[in-house]
Design a protein around this motif. Structure first.
Motif, PDB file in Angstrom:
ATOM      1  N   LYS A 187       0.856  -1.345  -0.008  1.00  0.00           N
ATOM      2  CA  LYS A 187       0.062  -0.090  -0.016  1.00  0.00           C
ATOM      3  C   LYS A 187       0.794   1.073  -0.088  1.00  0.00           C
ATOM      4  N   SER A 188       1.945   1.038   0.639  1.00  0.00           N
ATOM      5  CA  SER A 188       2.863   2.290   0.685  1.00  0.00           C
ATOM      6  C   SER A 188       3.378   2.665  -0.734  1.00  0.00           C
ATOM      7  N   ARG A 189       3.932   1.389  -1.479  1.00  0.00           N
ATOM      8  CA  ARG A 189       4.246   1.868  -2.854  1.00  0.00           C
ATOM      9  C   ARG A 189       3.172   2.161  -3.735  1.00  0.00           C
ATOM     10  N   LEU A 190       2.115   1.801  -3.531  1.00  0.00           N
ATOM     11  CA  LEU A 190       0.840   2.229  -4.152  1.00  0.00           C
ATOM     12  C   LEU A 190       0.689   3.653  -4.015  1.00  0.00           C
ATOM     13  N   VAL A 191       0.589   4.051  -2.819  1.00  0.00           N
ATOM     14  CA  VAL A 191       0.408   5.335  -2.380  1.00  0.00           C
ATOM     15  C   VAL A 191       1.393   6.337  -3.259  1.00  0.00           C
ATOM     16  N   TYR A 228      -5.754   7.117   2.145  1.00  0.00           N
ATOM     17  CA  TYR A 228      -7.396   7.002   2.266  1.00  0.00           C
ATOM     18  C   TYR A 228      -7.821   6.131   1.095  1.00  0.00           C
ATOM     19  N   LEU A 229      -7.215   6.687  -0.137  1.00  0.00           N
ATOM     20  CA  LEU A 229      -7.682   5.966  -1.082  1.00  0.00           C
ATOM     21  C   LEU A 229      -7.045   4.650  -1.423  1.00  0.00           C
ATOM     22  N   ALA A 230      -5.915   4.471  -0.749  1.00  0.00           N
ATOM     23  CA  ALA A 230      -5.107   3.302  -0.802  1.00  0.00           C
ATOM     24  C   ALA A 230      -5.598   2.387   0.341  1.00  0.00           C
ATOM     25  N   GLU A 231      -6.782   2.754   0.934  1.00  0.00           N
ATOM     26  CA  GLU A 231      -7.197   2.068   2.270  1.00  0.00           C
ATOM     27  C   GLU A 231      -6.071   1.873   3.236  1.00  0.00           C
ATOM     28  N   ALA A 232      -5.205   2.765   3.264  1.00  0.00           N
ATOM     29  CA  ALA A 232      -3.782   2.685   4.134  1.00  0.00           C
ATOM     30  C   ALA A 232      -4.083   3.515   5.328  1.00  0.00           C
ATOM     31  N   LEU A 233      -5.098   4.015   5.371  1.00  0.00           N
ATOM     32  CA  LEU A 233      -5.562   5.036   6.655  1.00  0.00           C
ATOM     33  C   LEU A 233      -5.945   4.279   7.864  1.00  0.00           C
ATOM     34  N   VAL A 234      -5.551   4.373   9.053  1.00  0.00           N
ATOM     35  CA  VAL A 234      -5.846   3.513   9.946  1.00  0.00           C
ATOM     36  C   VAL A 234      -6.490   4.044  10.938  1.00  0.00           C
ATOM     37  N   GLY A 235      -7.056   3.478  12.065  1.00  0.00           N
ATOM     38  CA  GLY A 235      -7.715   3.604  13.121  1.00  0.00           C
ATOM     39  C   GLY A 235      -8.561   4.918  13.214  1.00  0.00           C
ATOM     40  N   ASN A 236      -8.553   5.831  13.851  1.00  0.00           N
ATOM     41  CA  ASN A 236      -9.695   6.899  13.897  1.00  0.00           C
ATOM     42  C   ASN A 236      -9.168   7.931  12.948  1.00  0.00           C
ATOM     43  N   TRP A 237      -8.210   7.904  12.403  1.00  0.00           N
ATOM     44  CA  TRP A 237      -7.901   9.016  11.165  1.00  0.00           C
ATOM     45  C   TRP A 237      -9.066   8.872  10.100  1.00  0.00           C
ATOM     46  N   ILE A 238      -9.317   7.678  10.080  1.00  0.00           N
ATOM     47  CA  ILE A 238     -10.607   7.690   8.923  1.00  0.00           C
ATOM     48  C   ILE A 238     -11.727   8.250   9.252  1.00  0.00           C
ATOM     49  N   GLU A 239     -12.166   8.236  10.521  1.00  0.00           N
ATOM     50  CA  GLU A 239     -13.343   8.865  10.693  1.00  0.00           C
ATOM     51  C   GLU A 239     -13.128  10.323  10.852  1.00  0.00           C
ATOM     52  N   GLN A 240     -11.898  10.844  11.182  1.00  0.00           N
ATOM     53  CA  GLN A 240     -11.642  12.193  11.300  1.00  0.00           C
ATOM     54  C   GLN A 240     -11.651  12.826   9.866  1.00  0.00           C
ATOM     55  N   PHE A 241     -11.009  11.849   9.000  1.00  0.00           N
ATOM     56  CA  PHE A 241     -10.590  12.249   7.529  1.00  0.00           C
ATOM     57  C   PHE A 241     -11.931  12.610   6.933  1.00  0.00           C
ATOM     58  N   GLU A 242     -13.003  11.399   7.085  1.00  0.00           N
ATOM     59  CA  GLU A 242     -14.220  11.790   6.296  1.00  0.00           C
ATOM     60  C   GLU A 242     -15.255  12.764   7.179  1.00  0.00           C
ATOM     61  N   LYS A 253       4.108  -1.593   7.885  1.00  0.00           N
ATOM     62  CA  LYS A 253       4.665  -0.542   6.878  1.00  0.00           C
ATOM     63  C   LYS A 253       5.970  -0.989   5.978  1.00  0.00           C
ATOM     64  N   THR A 254       6.814  -1.679   6.649  1.00  0.00           N
ATOM     65  CA  THR A 254       7.837  -1.926   5.881  1.00  0.00           C
ATOM     66  C   THR A 254       8.711  -3.220   6.357  1.00  0.00           C
ATOM     67  N   MET A 255       9.697  -3.630   5.866  1.00  0.00           N
ATOM     68  CA  MET A 255      10.604  -4.579   6.406  1.00  0.00           C
ATOM     69  C   MET A 255      12.007  -4.175   6.269  1.00  0.00           C
ATOM     70  N   MET A 256      12.518  -4.357   7.677  1.00  0.00           N
ATOM     71  CA  MET A 256      13.919  -4.071   7.605  1.00  0.00           C
ATOM     72  C   MET A 256      14.757  -5.104   8.260  1.00  0.00           C
ATOM     73  N   ALA A 257      16.024  -4.995   8.128  1.00  0.00           N
ATOM     74  CA  ALA A 257      17.178  -5.781   8.762  1.00  0.00           C
ATOM     75  C   ALA A 257      17.747  -5.225   9.950  1.00  0.00           C
ATOM     76  N   LEU A 258      17.668  -5.933  11.011  1.00  0.00           N
ATOM     77  CA  LEU A 258      18.283  -5.137  12.149  1.00  0.00           C
ATOM     78  C   LEU A 258      19.640  -5.984  12.611  1.00  0.00           C
ATOM     79  N   THR A 259      20.580  -5.358  12.433  1.00  0.00           N
ATOM     80  CA  THR A 259      21.927  -5.877  12.785  1.00  0.00           C
ATOM     81  C   THR A 259      22.613  -5.549  13.856  1.00  0.00           C
ATOM     82  N   THR A 260      23.248  -6.187  14.921  1.00  0.00           N
ATOM     83  CA  THR A 260      24.027  -5.529  15.941  1.00  0.00           C
ATOM     84  C   THR A 260      25.171  -6.147  15.950  1.00  0.00           C
ATOM     85  N   SER A 261      26.246  -5.276  16.085  1.00  0.00           N
ATOM     86  CA  SER A 261      27.675  -5.710  15.984  1.00  0.00           C
ATOM     87  C   SER A 261      28.173  -5.186  17.299  1.00  0.00           C
ATOM     88  N   ALA A 262      28.745  -6.034  18.275  1.00  0.00           N
ATOM     89  CA  ALA A 262      29.120  -6.062  19.284  1.00  0.00           C
ATOM     90  C   ALA A 262      30.577  -5.419  19.373  1.00  0.00           C
TER      91      ALA A 262
END
Lengths: 236, 312
Positions: free
Chosen positions: A209-213, B13-27, B286-295
């Motif tokens: 969705k992020s990419r789409l936006v 909003y158009l990508a249906e990516a808005l979440v929580g009460n943001w939708i109601e506030q937006f509308e 939202k995303t994918m990340m790689a976490l690396t810790t190097s002591a």
């Protein structure tokens, strides 16, 4: 042949896909039955080397894969890319590299996206080596402009399909990044659901969705910039 | 909601990516604000234009050509694995064996002590919490006998710990935490109790958690410092990084702070790459990340994976 969208159609007569000599004519009853057979049955038959079964899958999905290829890479190469996608799929099926963990359509789309992206990257590399192609539009201050050279490969059916808007959309799509273009094409032009598109791209729904936006925002900006005359009424 | 906020969220909003009460506030804002409603309508029209485009159609004989090519391919003998394939497999196996061998040698305490680079002592504050009570103890090897006191609500003490010492102590600790007298008194007991371990120090941001998988499941790492400090710390470690801190906890949930903002996701993979490097792939909504810790370098480095590190 009518294209079925559903992956989970009712299995009626899987035995109909015993290969005939040279893939001869089929009765209308058989042809109508084919459309009701589940993809998984066809896939299993194709894995056993039954050309007819694979042929039904080709009939069922080649338009969708062509649409994806044409939007991603342009119509000129879309036929070849589509054929390439199906032959890769057949090869993978014969090696039993498809285990049905995803729907066949999703899996085929994934091959399609990867093939299209590889094509785009090859073009980019060849542009870097050989310079721009004469087939590519010239980027001017007024937007991309097609070179005024006749293309003898263009066939009438394509010319009718490529109206001004279609061509403008394709040109603006070319200005997007690979990821943006892929997301926009699959969802807004090919009509995949968010869930299916995320599965094709093997990424989380949120990432998709992020990419789409971003893709839609980039597309809107470039479309307004380069094709203002084609903006729908009321949109400025 | 203000107009600026509304317009920033239109695409979400158009990508249906808005979440929580943001939708109601937006509308609600769209219902009240004609200007924003007009802007939204324009975006919708452009999308509808895309959706209404007819599908591009292939040549009529495309499916015939594909099927003919498929038949030709099927007539060819079953694809055989080429010698090059076996060579690749053999090479991959050799790499794996080599990597495992190096890992075994590296994990051996004596070898690690010999190979460990000299590192300046890093100041660390280790906080061990127990439920419901909370206790804080020192992480210094010299102070490891300081016991957590669950019967007290909060008790704090701070000490300076040498990071290599700490790691050596941890690496010597087997899966059963109680078998390491050096650490069993503080970190181990706290970790076992699903407590919180916290470590921050100038010039070093170090995950103070256990070595074993068992302890990984129960350790939670967080920072006591505000995000702005951590951003600076991360910038000092890696000037190109926008990301500041990552933590994992007992429930496989992960929280990553990116430039002061927080992403919450799920740890989808954990791997001990070597004694000094841990890697976790964190997948959030939202995303994918790689976490690396190097002591040895005393750093936490969170890198974007696939170029998708972004916070909306």
């Amino acid at each position: 042949m009518h294209i079925r969208e559903a992956d989970n159609e009712t299995i009626k007569h899987p035995q109909v896909f015993v290969e005939k000599n040279g893939g001869g004519e089929q009765s209308s009853a058989e042809a109508s039955t084919e459309q009701d057979v589940d993809d998984s049955v066809l896939v299993k038959a194709a894995q056993q080397g039954e050309a007819e079964a694979f042929g039904v899958l080709v009939d069922r999905y080649h338009r969708q894969i062509y649409g994806l290829a044409a939007r991603m890479c342009g119509p000129a190469e879309a036929d070849d890319i589509t054929q390439d996608v199906f032959l890769k799929a057949l090869d993978a099926l014969r090696r039993f590299q498809f285990h049905g963990e995803a729907g066949f359509r999703t899996w085929l789309y994934r091959i399609g996206v990867n093939t299209a992206i590889n094509e785009l990257r090859q073009r980019k590399r060849s542009r870097q080596i050989m310079g721009p192609s004469l087939d590519e539009p010239v980027l001017t201050d007024d937007g991309p402009v097609q070179r005024q050279l006749s293309d003898i490969t263009e066939e009438p059916y394509r010319l009718t399909a490529q109206n001004e808007l279609q061509q403008a959309v394709n040109e603006v799509l070319e200005m997007l990044t690979e990821k943006q273009r892929t997301a926009l094409v699959m969802i807004d032009l090919q009509g995949l659901t968010y869930e299916d598109a995320a599965e094709v791209l093997n990424c989380p729904l949120g990432t998709l969705k992020s990419r789409l936006v971003r893709a839609r925002e980039a597309f809107a900006e470039k479309f307004r910039e380069h094709e203002p005359q084609l903006i729908p009424d009321g949109t400025t | 909601m203000k107009c600026r906020q509304c317009r920033e969220r239109m695409s979400l909003y158009l990508a249906e990516a808005l979440v929580g009460n943001w939708i109601e506030q937006f509308e609600q804002h769209i219902a009240d604000c004609p200007d924003c409603a007009q802007k939204l309508s324009e975006k919708q029209q452009l999308l509808e234009m895309l959706h209404s485009l007819s599908a591009l159609t292939p040549s009529e004989d495309l499916s015939t050509r594909i099927k003919a090519a498929a038949r030709a391919q099927l007539r060819q003998p079953e694809p055989q694995m080429q010698p090059a394939y076996y060579l690749k497999v053999a090479a991959a196996c050799a790499v794996v064996v080599l990597a495992v061998g190096v890992g075994v040698v590296w994990r051996a305490p004596s070898a690690r002590q010999a190979l460990a680079p000299p590192t300046a002592p890093a100041e660390m504050t280790v906080v061990v919490e127990r439920q419901p009570a909370v206790a804080r103890t020192s992480a210094s090897p010299a102070a490891n006998t300081a016991l957590a006191k669950p019967e007290k609500s909060v008790e704090t003490s701070t000490a300076v710990a040498s990071l290599p010492h700490r790691l050596r102590a941890e690496s010597a600790m087997p899966q059963s935490p109680a078998s390491s007298p050096a650490l069993a008194s503080s970190e181990t007991s706290g970790v076992e109790e699903s407590g919180t371990t916290e470590s921050v120090g100038p010039g070093a941001v170090k995950l103070a958690r256990g070595e074993s998988a068992q302890m990984m499941r129960t350790a939670e790492v967080r920072s006591a410092r505000p995000p702005d400090y951590l951003v600076q710390a991360a910038a000092r470690v890696d000037s190109g990084s926008e990301l500041s801190l990552a933590r994992t906890d007992t429930t496989q949930a992960a929280q990553v702070e990116l430039a002061g903002r927080t992403l919450v996701g799920t740890v989808v993979a954990n791997a001990v790459v070597s004694q000094y490097v841990r890697e976790a792939i964190i997948e959030s909504d939202k995303t994918m990340m790689a976490l690396t810790t190097s002591a040895p370098a005393s750093l936490i480095e969170v890198t974007a994976r696939d170029g998708e590190a972004e916070v909306e």
